[in-house]
Design a protein around this motif. Structure first.
Motif, short mmCIF file in Angstrom:
data_model
loop_
_atom_site.label_atom_id
_atom_site.label_comp_id
_atom_site.label_asym_id
_atom_site.label_seq_id
_atom_site.Cartn_x
_atom_site.Cartn_y
_atom_site.Cartn_z
N UNK A 79 0.68 -1.33 -0.10
CA UNK A 79 -0.18 -0.04 -0.03
C UNK A 79 0.90 1.28 0.17
N UNK A 80 0.36 2.16 -0.82
CA UNK A 80 1.35 3.47 -0.94
C UNK A 80 1.03 3.96 0.58
N UNK B 38 1.84 7.90 1.22
CA UNK B 38 2.32 8.93 1.04
C UNK B 38 2.84 9.90 2.28
N UNK B 39 2.20 9.70 3.54
CA UNK B 39 2.82 10.17 4.63
C UNK B 39 4.38 10.02 4.69
N UNK C 100 6.37 9.12 2.52
CA UNK C 100 7.00 9.65 1.64
C UNK C 100 7.46 11.19 1.61
N UNK C 101 6.20 11.93 2.34
CA UNK C 101 6.46 13.38 2.64
C UNK C 101 7.38 13.44 3.61
N UNK D 214 10.79 13.08 2.16
CA UNK D 214 11.22 14.25 1.35
C UNK D 214 11.65 15.48 2.18
N UNK E 81 0.80 4.25 13.00
CA UNK E 81 0.23 4.91 14.26
C UNK E 81 0.20 3.85 15.15
N UNK F 207 -7.12 -4.99 4.66
CA UNK F 207 -6.85 -4.58 3.33
C UNK F 207 -5.50 -3.54 3.13
N UNK F 208 -5.38 -2.99 4.19
CA UNK F 208 -4.23 -1.93 4.04
C UNK F 208 -3.20 -1.89 5.10
#
Lengths: 85, 221
Positions: free
Chosen positions: A15-16, A18-19, A21-22, A25, A42, A72-73
Motif C-alpha cells: 500500500x502506498x 504518502x505520509x 514519502x512526505x 522528502x 500509528x 486490506x491496508x
C-alpha cells in the motif's frame, strides 16, 4: 491484573504511504539524504484488565480485528507488559 | 406512509442536506435519519452521504460502521434494498463489509477537490441503471482518502463480475484501475468517491450527477 498494551498499526508493504514519502522528502530537504524507505503508521496505547497475559493478548487481537486494523491496508504488532500501577 | 429514501447522518457528516435537496429537486421523497436510530422506519432506499463521520478518526468509516443504524442498513442491503455511499459513505460501506476493498490515502500527498471525468462501465447497478455503459460524466471529487485498494483476488472478482461501475478517465488519486465506484454483485449496493449531488445544476458546472441520482430514485420506488 492490569496490562499496558501498545498496538502499532503499520501500512502493508503493497500500500502506498504518502505520509512516509512526505517525511522522507522533508528529511532529504534537511540534508538527511541517506534516509530511505520511510513508512508512517500509528501507535495506540491503552490499559486492559485481564486474568493473565495470554488473555490480554487474545482480547487485544480481537480489538485489532474488530476495530483498530483494516487488513486490506494494514497490519499490527502488539506489545503487552504488566502495568506498574 | 409511503416508503421514502433515508439519508443517514453521523456526527461529522456534512453532505446530507446537499443530497436531500437534490433528491427532492429530482422529485423523490427523502429525509435525514440520525445514526443513533435503530429503526429505519418505512424505507425505500438509503444514502450514506459524504463528510467526516466521527471525525474520520482511526480510519474513515471505521467507527461509523458500529453506529446503531448500521445494523439496519446492513440488513436492508442484504435483503436487496438500494443503498449508495457517496465519498465518506463509500468508506463506510467498505469498512462494514458491504463492499470489498478499502479507500486509502490519495497518492501524491494531496487532498483533491476538482471536477473529473468518469466513465460509466455498466448500467447494472442501482446508481447507473439510467446511464449507458461508456457514457462519460463530469463529476466533482472532494477527498483525501479515495485511493481504492484491494488484493488481487478481489480485483479479479470485480473484473469477472463487472463491478467497477465507474472509473476515472485518468489517474487522479492512485486508485487501482482508476476505480471511482464499485457495486456488490447484486448491484443494489454502490459506493463512489465522486459527488453526484453536487453536479445537478448548470450553475454548479455540471448536471451529470442527475442520471445517477435518477437511477437510484427509480430503484428506490
Amino acid at each position: 491484573m492490569e496490562y499496558k498494551v501498545q498496538v502499532i498499526v503499520k501500512p502493508l508493504d503493497a500500500i502506498a504511504n504518502p505520509e512516509g514519502k512526505a517525511v522522507e522528502r522533508a528529511l532529504a530537504a534537511l540534508s538527511f539524504d541517506r534516509v530511505t524507505k520511510v513508512r508512517a503508521g500509528k501507535v495506540i496505547n491503552f490499559t486492559l484488565e485481564a486474568d493473565h497475559p495470554e488473555k490480554a493478548r487474545s482480547i487485544t487481537e480481537e480489538i485489532c480485528q474488530k476495530l483498530l486494523v483494516n487488513p486490506v491496508m494494514e497490519y499490527s504488532e502488539i506489545q503487552i507488559s504488566q502495568s506498574g500501577n | 406512509m409511503d416508503p421514502i429514501i433515508k439519508i443517514v447522518t453521523f456526527p461529522g457528516t456534512n453532505c446530507e442536506y446537499d443530497v436531500l435537496k437534490q433528491l427532492n429537486f429530482l422529485g423523490a421523497d427523502a429525509e435525514l435519519i440520525w445514526h443513533q436510530e435503530s429503526d429505519l422506519g418505512s424505507c425505500s432506499g438509503i444514502v450514506l452521504p459524504g463528510g467526516f463521520a466521527h471525525g474520520d478518526y482511526l480510519r474513515p468509516g471505521a467507527i461509523a460502521r458500529f453506529s446503531p443504524i448500521m445494523e439496519q442498513v446492513i440488513k436492508f442491503a442484504e435483503s436487496g434494498g438500494p443503498v449508495i455511499g457517496i465519498c465518506n459513505g463509500f468508506q463506510v460501506l467498505t469498512e462494514c463489509g458491504l463492499l470489498p476493498g478499502a479507500l486509502s490515502k490519495n497518492d501524491r500527498m494531496r487532498f483533491i477537490c476538482k471536477t473529473v471525468s468518469c466513465v460509466v462501465k455498466t448500467s447494472g447497478s442501482v446508481l447507473t441503471s439510467a446511464a449507458v455503459a461508456g457514457q462519460t460524466l463530469h463529476l466533482p471529487i472532494n477527498h483525501g482518502e479515495g485511493n481504492y485498494v484491494c488484493d488481487e483476488e478481489t480485483l479479479k472478482y470485480l473484473r469477472e463480475n463487472n463491478l467497477a461501475v465507474l472509473t476515472y478517465t485518468e489517474d487522479v488519486n492512485g486508485s487501482v484501475e482508476q476505480i471511482a465506484g464499485i457495486s456488490n454483485k447484486a448491484g443494489n449496493v454502490v459506493g463512489l468517491m465522486p459527488h453526484p449531488e453536487r453536479a445537478t445544476d448548470p450553475l454548479l458546472g455540471s448536471t451529470d450527477g442527475q442520471v445517477l441520482l435518477r437511477s437510484f430514485i427509480e430503484a428506490s420506488k
